[in-house]
Design a protein around this motif. Structure first.
Motif, PDB file in Angstrom:
ATOM      1  N   THR A 177       4.969   1.072   6.845  1.00 49.45           N
ATOM      2  CA  THR A 177       3.632   0.252   6.746  1.00 49.45           C
ATOM      3  C   THR A 177       2.463   1.297   7.104  1.00 49.45           C
ATOM      4  N   ILE A 178       1.322   1.005   6.958  1.00 49.24           N
ATOM      5  CA  ILE A 178       0.129   1.906   6.908  1.00 49.24           C
ATOM      6  C   ILE A 178      -0.539   1.469   8.220  1.00 49.24           C
ATOM      7  N   LYS A 232      -4.878  -4.601   1.437  1.00 46.90           N
ATOM      8  CA  LYS A 232      -5.306  -4.406   2.866  1.00 46.90           C
ATOM      9  C   LYS A 232      -5.334  -3.031   3.543  1.00 46.90           C
ATOM     10  N   SER A 274       8.794  -5.501  -0.318  1.00 44.26           N
ATOM     11  CA  SER A 274       7.787  -5.580   1.198  1.00 44.26           C
ATOM     12  C   SER A 274       6.430  -5.293   0.675  1.00 44.26           C
ATOM     13  N   ALA A 275       5.440  -5.864   1.515  1.00 43.23           N
ATOM     14  CA  ALA A 275       4.041  -5.899   1.128  1.00 43.23           C
ATOM     15  C   ALA A 275       3.600  -4.586   0.776  1.00 43.23           C
ATOM     16  N   THR A 276       4.013  -3.674   1.502  1.00 44.34           N
ATOM     17  CA  THR A 276       3.414  -2.216   1.329  1.00 44.34           C
ATOM     18  C   THR A 276       4.249  -1.337   0.072  1.00 44.34           C
ATOM     19  N   GLN A 284      -0.921  -1.024   0.871  1.00 43.50           N
ATOM     20  CA  GLN A 284      -0.650  -2.382   1.472  1.00 43.50           C
ATOM     21  C   GLN A 284      -1.291  -3.691   0.795  1.00 43.50           C
ATOM     22  N   ALA A 330       2.983  -8.165  -3.648  1.00 36.52           N
ATOM     23  CA  ALA A 330       3.579  -6.859  -3.988  1.00 36.52           C
ATOM     24  C   ALA A 330       4.717  -6.755  -5.004  1.00 36.52           C
ATOM     25  N   LEU A 340       0.500   5.093  -0.221  1.00 35.69           N
ATOM     26  CA  LEU A 340       1.064   4.016  -0.032  1.00 35.69           C
ATOM     27  C   LEU A 340      -0.099   2.956   0.112  1.00 35.69           C
TER      28      LEU A 340
END
Length: 514
Positions: free
Chosen positions: A513-514, A465, A436-438, A480, A487, A478
């Protein structure tokens, strides 16, 4: 009497006995109850007598007919029954009937037999059943409908068979997806078994905190199974075709297994054995002691590693070596593959092919970890190319011989301190998520600031991000990034990065996610 020489006597010298309605059971656990032993025979017909020899870990079970005994032995030959999680061995006895009238200690066996036959004839409420569940209703179906909610890991037909077999003989299973939910129909030999299984399992989780079972009685009283494959199986008929409705495995996988119909997962694309989620410390499921049910639901590691003895498949062990293709030969290293695949299991060896550097072999600790890594990483982008992972035909990665030219492309990581899954029951087993991107960061020393960490990722070529420290625990955060690919590359580059003060950064994929 020494158990060791007991076993030898049975294995070698005795010719196999001719069929008899009396069955001889060996290796039964010392704490097993009469009812549990009887429950092995129940699905096949009436049990007329029982003799327990606890001192010898043996028992004799007499069935009403020879036919019932033959069906029972045929069923349990490819599928070893378990009592209290221990395998039990069944063969025909030399005795043609059991004479137990004048033996001491027979009272309990007779009482258990009477209780069971009363339940079977439906004249008695089940012992241990809450009163509102009451008796088994006349005409209650032996077929259960099972819906699995929270399907976080693939649940295979094999896993269902293993869980539900604890409550009696499973004759047939059909799995399907309906309304985007994975469902199954499962037929027992007897409604009593279905009743116990529903009481014990409804609302339980198969794995920690996910894959919740919702169980009802089906309106169907019998299932019609046309094919034996990964979607449906009739355990009473090993002669059914696999059916070519849909190939159960992609061709390279089928070749790797050398047999059709080894289990692929219920949804297309992810061929999955049940993942190895620290089963030993606790499956989500613990079954209350229901009389006649077969002990607590501990799934044996064989099911977990995808090594269930599937009738007709010759008990092929799953392969733990992956073939990884379409890599970027200029940027990939054995260490990079070790870190990335190490998110899903412990990587023992990596070999990048000397003549074809876009291909590599990755050897995981066991088949289920290989399966998990393949499910999660195949199709992900890495260094600008879409990585592909399939099971290799090799059973192990060979290290180069002395003096063989290798350019450091083969590495042995079996003693690496960076394995995430060495400790049984480690939290890491519960935190396995798809890329995942996070990213989840941990082991951050107190002196390291938000800006330090953002700069670290920016210097590694990522666009940050969002970022946040955990409120309760500033050792974790965390972050992102711009894409899943970024990632993945950041994880390879920065996992175990030295942050000073003897702290090495730990990086994994997050489901938040954030």
């Amino acid at each position: 009497m020494a158990n060791g020489n007991d076993n030898k006597k049975f294995k070698g010298d005795r010719p196999p006995c001719s069929p008899s309605r009396v069955l001889h059971l060996r290796k039964i656990p010392s704490d097993v109850t009469e009812a549990e032993v009887i429950s092995l025979g129940l699905p096949f017909g009436k049990v007329t007598n029982l003799l327990m020899l606890k001192g010898k870990s043996q028992a004799f079970l007499e069935m009403a007919s020879e036919e019932a005994a033959v069906t029972m032995v045929n069923y349990y030959t490819p599928v070893t029954p378990h009592l209290r999680s221990q395998p039990v061995f069944i063969q025909y006895s030399n005795h043609r009937e059991l004479k137990t009238d004048n033996l001491p200690n027979q009272a309990r066996a007779q009482a258990a037999l009477q209780a069971v036959s009363a339940v079977q004839s439906g004249s008695l409420a089940l012992p241990g059943a809450p009163t509102n569940e009451g008796t088994i209703l006349p005409g209650q179906s032996p077929v259960l409908r099972i819906i699995i909610e929270n399907l976080f890991y693939p649940v295979t037909l094999e896993v269902l068979h293993q869980i539900f077999s604890k409550f009696g003989t499973v004759l047939k299973i059909i799995t399907f997806t309906k309304n985007n939910q994975f469902q199954a129909l499962l037929q027992y030999a007897d409604p009593v078994n279905a009743h116990y299984a529903k009481m014990a399992l409804d609302g339980q989780n198969i794995y920690n905190a996910c894959c919740t079972l919702r169980i009802d009685f089906s309106k169907l009283t019998s299932l019609n199974v046309k094919y034996n494959n990964d979607k449906s199986r009739d355990f009473t008929r090993l002669d059914l075709p696999t059916g070519d409705g849909q190939p159960s495995l992609e061709p390279p996988m089928a070749a790797a297994f050398g047999a059709p119909g080894i289990i692929s997962s219920p949804y297309a694309g992810a061929a999955g054995f049940a993942p190895a989620i620290g089963f030993h410390q606790a499956t989500g499921i613990s079954v209350p002691a229901v009389p006649g049910a077969l002990g607590p639901l501990t799934i044996t590691s064989s099911a977990v590693t995808g090594r269930m003895a599937i009738p007709g498949a010759g008990g092929l062990p799953g392969n733990s070596v992956l073939l990884v293709t379409n890599l970027n030969p200029d940027l990939i290293t054995p260490h990079g593959l070790f870190i990335l695949f190490g998110v899903y299991g412990d990587v023992h060896r990596v070999k990048i092919m000397f003549n074809k550097k876009e291909n590599a072999l990755v050897q995981m600790a066991d088949a289920s970890q290989a399966q998990l890594a393949m499910n999660h990483l195949s199709g992900q982008r890495l260094y600008g190319k879409v990585l592909r992972a399939t099971l290799s035909k090799h059973q192990a990665v060979q290290l180069p011989r002395e003096g063989q030219e290798d350019q450091g492309l083969t590495k042995d990581f079996s003693n690496s301190p960076l394995h995430r899954f060495k400790k049984p029951g480690s939290k890491n087993f519960q935190n396995i998520f798809p890329p995942s991107a996070t990213l989840h960061l941990s082991n951050i020393p107190p002196s390291v600031t938000v800006d330090d960490l953002k700069n670290l990722f920016t210097e590694a070529g990522c666009s940050v991000k969002a970022f946040k420290f955990f409120q309760k625990d500033r050792k974790m955060a965390l972050i992102q990034l711009g894409s899943v690919e970024e990632a993945i590359q950041a994880l390879i580059e920065l996992h175990n990065h030295d942050l000073g003060e003897n702290h090495h950064l730990r990086v994994s994929f997050s489901k938040s996610t954030i």
